[in-house]
Design a protein around this motif. Sequence first.
Motif, PDB file in Angstrom:
ATOM      1  N   ALA A  35       0.978  -1.335  -0.094  1.00  0.00           N
ATOM      2  CA  ALA A  35      -0.105   0.048  -0.069  1.00  0.00           C
ATOM      3  C   ALA A  35       0.820   1.160  -0.266  1.00  0.00           C
ATOM      4  CB  ALA A  35      -0.930   0.006   1.039  1.00  0.00           C
ATOM      5  N   SER A  36       1.820   1.101   0.614  1.00  0.00           N
ATOM      6  CA  SER A  36       2.941   2.280   0.822  1.00  0.00           C
ATOM      7  C   SER A  36       3.526   2.818  -0.761  1.00  0.00           C
ATOM      8  CB  SER A  36       4.034   2.230   1.697  1.00  0.00           C
ATOM      9  OG  SER A  36       3.421   2.065   2.941  1.00  0.00           O
ATOM     10  N   VAL A  37       3.945   1.833  -1.474  1.00  0.00           N
ATOM     11  CA  VAL A  37       4.510   1.504  -2.840  1.00  0.00           C
ATOM     12  C   VAL A  37       3.291   2.324  -3.657  1.00  0.00           C
ATOM     13  CG1 VAL A  37       5.489   0.436  -4.767  1.00  0.00           C
ATOM     14  CG2 VAL A  37       6.149   0.040  -2.487  1.00  0.00           C
ATOM     15  N   ALA A  38       2.263   1.412  -3.644  1.00  0.00           N
ATOM     16  CA  ALA A  38       1.123   2.198  -4.477  1.00  0.00           C
ATOM     17  C   ALA A  38       0.846   3.683  -4.033  1.00  0.00           C
ATOM     18  CB  ALA A  38      -0.041   1.386  -4.132  1.00  0.00           C
ATOM     19  N   ALA A  39       0.885   3.924  -2.847  1.00  0.00           N
ATOM     20  CA  ALA A  39       0.661   5.409  -2.606  1.00  0.00           C
ATOM     21  C   ALA A  39       1.698   6.359  -2.948  1.00  0.00           C
ATOM     22  CB  ALA A  39       0.649   5.582  -1.123  1.00  0.00           C
ATOM     23  N   ILE A  40       2.979   5.729  -2.935  1.00  0.00           N
ATOM     24  CA  ILE A  40       3.936   6.846  -3.340  1.00  0.00           C
ATOM     25  C   ILE A  40       4.068   6.847  -5.032  1.00  0.00           C
ATOM     26  CG2 ILE A  40       6.709   6.668  -3.703  1.00  0.00           C
ATOM     27  CD1 ILE A  40       6.693   4.958  -1.092  1.00  0.00           C
ATOM     28  N   LEU A  41       3.782   5.862  -5.520  1.00  0.00           N
ATOM     29  CA  LEU A  41       3.390   5.978  -7.016  1.00  0.00           C
ATOM     30  C   LEU A  41       2.436   6.750  -7.528  1.00  0.00           C
ATOM     31  CD1 LEU A  41       4.132   2.076  -8.160  1.00  0.00           C
ATOM     32  CD2 LEU A  41       5.711   4.058  -8.251  1.00  0.00           C
ATOM     33  N   MET A  67       4.866  16.339   0.506  1.00  0.00           N
ATOM     34  CA  MET A  67       5.030  16.109   1.860  1.00  0.00           C
ATOM     35  C   MET A  67       4.342  14.554   2.112  1.00  0.00           C
ATOM     36  SD  MET A  67       6.720  18.233   3.142  1.00  0.00           S
ATOM     37  CE  MET A  67       6.406  17.655   4.714  1.00  0.00           C
ATOM     38  N   ALA A  68       3.292  14.254   1.498  1.00  0.00           N
ATOM     39  CA  ALA A  68       2.483  13.000   1.773  1.00  0.00           C
ATOM     40  C   ALA A  68       3.507  12.082   1.039  1.00  0.00           C
ATOM     41  CB  ALA A  68       0.985  12.814   1.203  1.00  0.00           C
ATOM     42  N   ARG A  69       4.002  12.327  -0.160  1.00  0.00           N
ATOM     43  CA  ARG A  69       4.797  11.272  -0.482  1.00  0.00           C
ATOM     44  C   ARG A  69       6.082  11.170   0.366  1.00  0.00           C
ATOM     45  NH1 ARG A  69       8.246  12.298  -6.140  1.00  0.00           N
ATOM     46  NH2 ARG A  69       9.161  13.470  -4.641  1.00  0.00           N
ATOM     47  N   GLY A  70       6.655  11.948   0.941  1.00  0.00           N
ATOM     48  CA  GLY A  70       7.502  11.974   1.613  1.00  0.00           C
ATOM     49  C   GLY A  70       7.428  10.884   2.988  1.00  0.00           C
ATOM     50  N   VAL A  71       6.180  11.208   3.558  1.00  0.00           N
ATOM     51  CA  VAL A  71       5.824  10.501   4.847  1.00  0.00           C
ATOM     52  C   VAL A  71       5.396   9.038   4.431  1.00  0.00           C
ATOM     53  CG1 VAL A  71       3.890  10.073   6.372  1.00  0.00           C
ATOM     54  CG2 VAL A  71       4.780  12.461   6.045  1.00  0.00           C
ATOM     55  N   ALA A  72       5.089   8.581   3.160  1.00  0.00           N
ATOM     56  CA  ALA A  72       4.737   7.423   2.553  1.00  0.00           C
ATOM     57  C   ALA A  72       6.012   6.623   2.512  1.00  0.00           C
ATOM     58  CB  ALA A  72       4.161   7.452   1.454  1.00  0.00           C
ATOM     59  N   ILE A  73       7.059   7.362   1.994  1.00  0.00           N
ATOM     60  CA  ILE A  73       8.419   6.876   1.738  1.00  0.00           C
ATOM     61  C   ILE A  73       9.213   6.461   3.160  1.00  0.00           C
ATOM     62  CG2 ILE A  73      10.476   7.102   0.810  1.00  0.00           C
ATOM     63  CD1 ILE A  73       9.624   8.632  -1.354  1.00  0.00           C
ATOM     64  N   VAL A  74       9.172   7.288   4.235  1.00  0.00           N
ATOM     65  CA  VAL A  74       9.496   7.015   5.436  1.00  0.00           C
ATOM     66  C   VAL A  74       8.767   5.977   6.243  1.00  0.00           C
ATOM     67  CG1 VAL A  74       9.754   8.139   7.722  1.00  0.00           C
ATOM     68  CG2 VAL A  74      10.176   9.322   5.792  1.00  0.00           C
ATOM     69  N   ALA A  75       7.520   5.893   5.961  1.00  0.00           N
ATOM     70  CA  ALA A  75       6.583   4.658   6.405  1.00  0.00           C
ATOM     71  C   ALA A  75       6.914   3.354   5.699  1.00  0.00           C
ATOM     72  CB  ALA A  75       5.070   4.995   6.202  1.00  0.00           C
ATOM     73  N   LEU A  76       7.220   3.384   4.618  1.00  0.00           N
ATOM     74  CA  LEU A  76       7.791   1.925   3.803  1.00  0.00           C
ATOM     75  C   LEU A  76       9.139   1.608   4.291  1.00  0.00           C
ATOM     76  CD1 LEU A  76       7.683  -0.150   1.736  1.00  0.00           C
ATOM     77  CD2 LEU A  76       8.743   1.626   0.018  1.00  0.00           C
ATOM     78  N   ALA A  77      10.236   2.678   4.631  1.00  0.00           N
ATOM     79  CA  ALA A  77      11.357   2.348   4.982  1.00  0.00           C
ATOM     80  C   ALA A  77      11.398   1.962   6.554  1.00  0.00           C
ATOM     81  CB  ALA A  77      12.306   3.616   5.022  1.00  0.00           C
ATOM     82  N   ALA A  78      10.410   2.452   7.300  1.00  0.00           N
ATOM     83  CA  ALA A  78       9.965   1.959   8.672  1.00  0.00           C
ATOM     84  C   ALA A  78       9.563   0.698   8.672  1.00  0.00           C
ATOM     85  CB  ALA A  78       9.230   2.922   9.443  1.00  0.00           C
ATOM     86  N   ALA A  79       8.751   0.346   8.018  1.00  0.00           N
ATOM     87  CA  ALA A  79       8.044  -0.936   7.938  1.00  0.00           C
ATOM     88  C   ALA A  79       9.101  -2.113   7.309  1.00  0.00           C
ATOM     89  CB  ALA A  79       6.767  -0.995   6.874  1.00  0.00           C
ATOM     90  N   LEU A  80       9.853  -1.778   6.587  1.00  0.00           N
ATOM     91  CA  LEU A  80      10.878  -2.510   5.915  1.00  0.00           C
ATOM     92  C   LEU A  80      11.980  -2.921   7.207  1.00  0.00           C
ATOM     93  CD1 LEU A  80      11.551  -1.427   2.274  1.00  0.00           C
ATOM     94  CD2 LEU A  80      10.407  -3.773   3.085  1.00  0.00           C
ATOM     95  N   ALA A  81      12.333  -1.817   7.976  1.00  0.00           N
ATOM     96  CA  ALA A  81      13.299  -1.932   8.830  1.00  0.00           C
ATOM     97  C   ALA A  81      12.746  -2.753   9.878  1.00  0.00           C
ATOM     98  CB  ALA A  81      13.638  -0.504   9.505  1.00  0.00           C
ATOM     99  N   PHE A  82      11.369  -2.572  10.482  1.00  0.00           N
ATOM    100  CA  PHE A  82      10.840  -3.347  11.610  1.00  0.00           C
ATOM    101  C   PHE A  82      10.784  -4.790  10.879  1.00  0.00           C
ATOM    102  CE2 PHE A  82       6.934  -5.361  13.157  1.00  0.00           C
ATOM    103  CZ  PHE A  82       7.372  -5.378  14.604  1.00  0.00           C
ATOM    104  N   ALA A  83      10.521  -5.057   9.631  1.00  0.00           N
ATOM    105  CA  ALA A  83      10.411  -6.644   9.155  1.00  0.00           C
ATOM    106  C   ALA A  83      11.869  -7.168   9.273  1.00  0.00           C
ATOM    107  CB  ALA A  83       9.961  -6.479   7.626  1.00  0.00           C
ATOM    108  N   LEU A  84      12.990  -6.439   8.974  1.00  0.00           N
ATOM    109  CA  LEU A  84      14.267  -6.952   8.992  1.00  0.00           C
ATOM    110  C   LEU A  84      14.572  -7.336  10.648  1.00  0.00           C
ATOM    111  CD1 LEU A  84      16.861  -7.686   7.649  1.00  0.00           C
ATOM    112  CD2 LEU A  84      17.692  -5.054   8.040  1.00  0.00           C
TER     113      LEU A  84
END
Length: 90
Positions: A35-41, A67-84
Amino acid sequence: AAGLAFAKVLSPQFTLWLLPFPLLVGGRLRWLAGASVAAILLLTNAAFAKVDAYQNEYDIGATAIYMARGVAIVALAAALAFALWRRRAP
Protein backbone atom coordinates in the motif's frame (compact mmCIF):
# COMPACT_ATOMS: atom_id res chain seq x y z
CA ALA A 1 13.96 2.84 0.70
CA ALA A 2 15.70 4.86 3.40
CA GLY A 3 18.18 6.13 0.82
CA LEU A 4 15.32 7.43 -1.30
CA ALA A 5 13.54 8.88 1.71
CA PHE A 6 16.47 10.99 2.84
CA ALA A 7 18.12 11.78 -0.51
CA LYS A 8 18.43 15.36 -1.69
CA VAL A 9 16.76 14.63 -5.02
CA LEU A 10 13.95 12.15 -5.63
CA SER A 11 13.30 11.82 -9.32
CA PRO A 12 10.08 10.08 -10.41
CA GLN A 13 11.92 7.20 -12.05
CA PHE A 14 13.61 6.40 -8.73
CA THR A 15 10.23 5.46 -7.26
CA LEU A 16 10.16 2.43 -9.55
CA TRP A 17 13.03 1.02 -7.50
CA LEU A 18 10.54 0.53 -4.67
CA LEU A 19 8.38 -1.99 -6.54
CA PRO A 20 10.18 -5.18 -5.38
CA PHE A 21 10.29 -4.22 -1.69
CA PRO A 22 6.81 -5.52 -0.71
CA LEU A 23 7.88 -8.95 -1.92
CA LEU A 24 10.69 -9.03 0.64
CA VAL A 25 8.43 -8.99 3.69
CA GLY A 26 5.72 -11.39 4.76
CA GLY A 27 2.43 -11.28 6.58
CA ARG A 28 0.59 -8.06 7.25
CA LEU A 29 3.69 -5.99 6.64
CA ARG A 30 3.57 -7.07 3.00
CA TRP A 31 0.18 -5.38 2.65
CA LEU A 32 1.44 -2.25 4.40
CA ALA A 33 4.53 -2.14 2.19
CA GLY A 34 2.45 -2.73 -0.94
CA ALA A 35 0.00 0.00 0.00
CA SER A 36 2.89 2.36 0.73
CA VAL A 37 4.50 1.71 -2.65
CA ALA A 38 1.16 2.17 -4.41
CA ALA A 39 0.59 5.44 -2.55
CA ILE A 40 4.09 6.64 -3.41
CA LEU A 41 3.59 5.92 -7.11
CA LEU A 42 0.16 7.59 -7.18
CA LEU A 43 1.35 10.64 -5.24
CA THR A 44 4.39 11.00 -7.51
CA ASN A 45 2.14 10.90 -10.56
CA ALA A 46 -0.28 13.41 -9.04
CA ALA A 47 2.49 15.77 -7.94
CA PHE A 48 4.17 15.93 -11.32
CA ALA A 49 0.84 16.33 -13.11
CA LYS A 50 0.02 19.23 -10.80
CA VAL A 51 3.43 20.84 -11.26
CA ASP A 52 3.17 20.53 -15.05
CA ALA A 53 -0.22 22.26 -14.95
CA TYR A 54 1.13 25.23 -12.96
CA GLN A 55 4.63 25.79 -14.29
CA ASN A 56 5.70 29.00 -12.56
CA GLU A 57 3.15 29.43 -9.78
CA TYR A 58 3.46 28.40 -6.16
CA ASP A 59 0.83 25.81 -5.36
CA ILE A 60 0.15 24.61 -1.84
CA GLY A 61 -1.55 21.49 -3.21
CA ALA A 62 1.64 20.29 -4.90
CA THR A 63 3.57 20.94 -1.70
CA ALA A 64 1.08 18.89 0.30
CA ILE A 65 1.32 16.04 -2.21
CA TYR A 66 5.12 16.06 -2.00
CA MET A 67 4.94 16.01 1.81
CA ALA A 68 2.49 13.10 1.77
CA ARG A 69 4.79 11.23 -0.59
CA GLY A 70 7.72 11.82 1.75
CA VAL A 71 5.72 10.49 4.69
CA ALA A 72 4.75 7.40 2.68
CA ILE A 73 8.40 6.74 1.78
CA VAL A 74 9.48 7.07 5.41
CA ALA A 75 6.62 4.73 6.43
CA LEU A 76 7.82 2.17 3.89
CA ALA A 77 11.39 2.43 5.16
CA ALA A 78 10.17 1.99 8.75
CA ALA A 79 8.05 -1.05 7.81
CA LEU A 80 10.99 -2.65 6.02
CA ALA A 81 13.32 -1.94 8.96
CA PHE A 82 10.79 -3.45 11.36
CA ALA A 83 10.47 -6.55 9.16
CA LEU A 84 14.25 -6.92 9.15
CA TRP A 85 14.41 -6.47 12.93
CA ARG A 86 11.59 -8.99 13.46
CA ARG A 87 13.35 -11.54 11.28
CA ARG A 88 16.61 -11.23 13.26
CA ALA A 89 15.02 -11.08 16.72
CA PRO A 90 15.37 -14.31 18.73
